[in-house]
Scaffold this motif. Structure first.
Motif, PDB file in Angstrom:
ATOM      1  N   ALA A 181       1.044  -0.908   0.156  1.00  0.00           N
ATOM      2  CA  ALA A 181       0.120  -0.269  -0.098  1.00  0.00           C
ATOM      3  C   ALA A 181       1.117   1.188  -0.152  1.00  0.00           C
ATOM      4  O   ALA A 181       0.591   2.077  -0.646  1.00  0.00           O
ATOM      5  N   VAL A 182       2.316   0.922   1.024  1.00  0.00           N
ATOM      6  CA  VAL A 182       2.440   2.265   0.789  1.00  0.00           C
ATOM      7  C   VAL A 182       3.850   2.448  -0.729  1.00  0.00           C
ATOM      8  O   VAL A 182       3.477   3.502  -0.857  1.00  0.00           O
ATOM      9  N   CYS A 183       4.001   1.380  -1.488  1.00  0.00           N
ATOM     10  CA  CYS A 183       4.624   1.803  -2.496  1.00  0.00           C
ATOM     11  C   CYS A 183       3.781   2.156  -3.677  1.00  0.00           C
ATOM     12  O   CYS A 183       3.623   2.938  -4.510  1.00  0.00           O
ATOM     13  N   ARG A 184       2.794   1.906  -3.547  1.00  0.00           N
ATOM     14  CA  ARG A 184       1.236   2.250  -4.335  1.00  0.00           C
ATOM     15  C   ARG A 184       0.910   3.742  -4.494  1.00  0.00           C
ATOM     16  O   ARG A 184       0.614   3.960  -5.761  1.00  0.00           O
ATOM     17  N   ALA A 185       0.718   3.758  -2.824  1.00  0.00           N
ATOM     18  CA  ALA A 185       1.083   5.309  -3.009  1.00  0.00           C
ATOM     19  C   ALA A 185       2.316   6.124  -4.066  1.00  0.00           C
ATOM     20  O   ALA A 185       1.799   7.529  -4.372  1.00  0.00           O
ATOM     21  N   ASP A 186       3.613   6.028  -3.361  1.00  0.00           N
ATOM     22  CA  ASP A 186       4.241   6.013  -4.342  1.00  0.00           C
ATOM     23  C   ASP A 186       4.471   6.439  -5.771  1.00  0.00           C
ATOM     24  O   ASP A 186       4.663   7.107  -6.612  1.00  0.00           O
ATOM     25  N   ALA A 187       3.595   5.382  -6.045  1.00  0.00           N
ATOM     26  CA  ALA A 187       3.809   4.678  -7.818  1.00  0.00           C
ATOM     27  C   ALA A 187       2.173   5.605  -8.253  1.00  0.00           C
ATOM     28  O   ALA A 187       2.363   6.411  -9.186  1.00  0.00           O
ATOM     29  N   GLU A 188       1.786   5.940  -7.362  1.00  0.00           N
ATOM     30  CA  GLU A 188      -0.200   6.849  -7.474  1.00  0.00           C
ATOM     31  C   GLU A 188       0.872   8.209  -8.216  1.00  0.00           C
ATOM     32  O   GLU A 188      -0.018   8.906  -9.297  1.00  0.00           O
TER      33      GLU A 188
END
Length: 194
Positions: free
Chosen positions: A117-124
């Motif tokens: 979830a944290v990495c997806r926030a960065d990817a977003e």
């Protein structure tokens, strides 16, 4: 005394302490490997913890895993006599060590989801920025040649293609054009000297 959530340094210290406690207590390999998996994921997540937002349930889970869930799980196991903990079924036919393995697996899976979830926030953020750039400057590139290097090498036509040369370099008194492939026979590099 400091109030509020623990600092990154305090969380890292808690992870170091639980790893040391497990090693000193000589926990079985199945326990240590799972513990180290959880602590590795928590360590990877900590630098990005602020992306989850202060007070988020996922952020709390990461902090509680380091400061409470792991120390309690390992501490409960280490307080038991080893032979009893590793062999005596206590719940659902499982021994204490197998229950601890299940708990560590659950924590590992949960921390994996939080890290994702944290990495997806960065990817977003990458997706949003790309949409901004496309809106600002036009369509995204379709790929293709960047044109950063020299022009592609041009290959000379095969001998006897009607170019007017006799096929031997220097027979007409002119040299081959730059980039042309020489048609004169050359000795094989591994052939014995003549």
């Amino acid at each position: 005394m400091r109030s509020g959530p623990p600092t990154t340094e305090q969380l890292l210290g808690a992870l170091d302490a639980i790893e040391a406690q497990a090693r000193e207590g000589k926990v079985p390999g199945v326990v240590l490997s799972r513990l180290l998996r959880v602590t590795r994921i928590v360590r990877q997540t900590l630098p990005r913890l602020s992306n989850l937002g202060l007070g988020s349930s996922q952020g709390f889970s990461v902090m509680a895993t380091a400061t409470d869930y792991l120390p309690v799980a390992i501490g409960n196991y280490l307080r038991l006599p080893r032979d009893w903990a590793d062999t005596r079924p206590i719940a659902a036919g499982k021994s204490s060590v197998m229950l601890l393995v299940d708990q560590l697996d659950l924590l590992g899976t949960t921390m994996d989801k939080v890290y994702d979830a944290v990495c997806r926030a960065d990817a977003e953020a990458i997706i949003v920025h790309g949409a901004f750039l496309e809106q600002k400057f036009g369509q995204a590139s379709e790929g293709g040649v960047l044109g950063l290097g020299p022009d592609p090498v041009q290959v000379a036509p095969p001998p006897g293609s009607g170019s007017g040369s006799s096929g031997a370099a220097g027979s007409s008194g002119t040299a081959d054009p730059p980039g042309a492939v020489s048609t004169s026979p050359s000795p094989h590099p591994l052939a014995p000297p003549e």
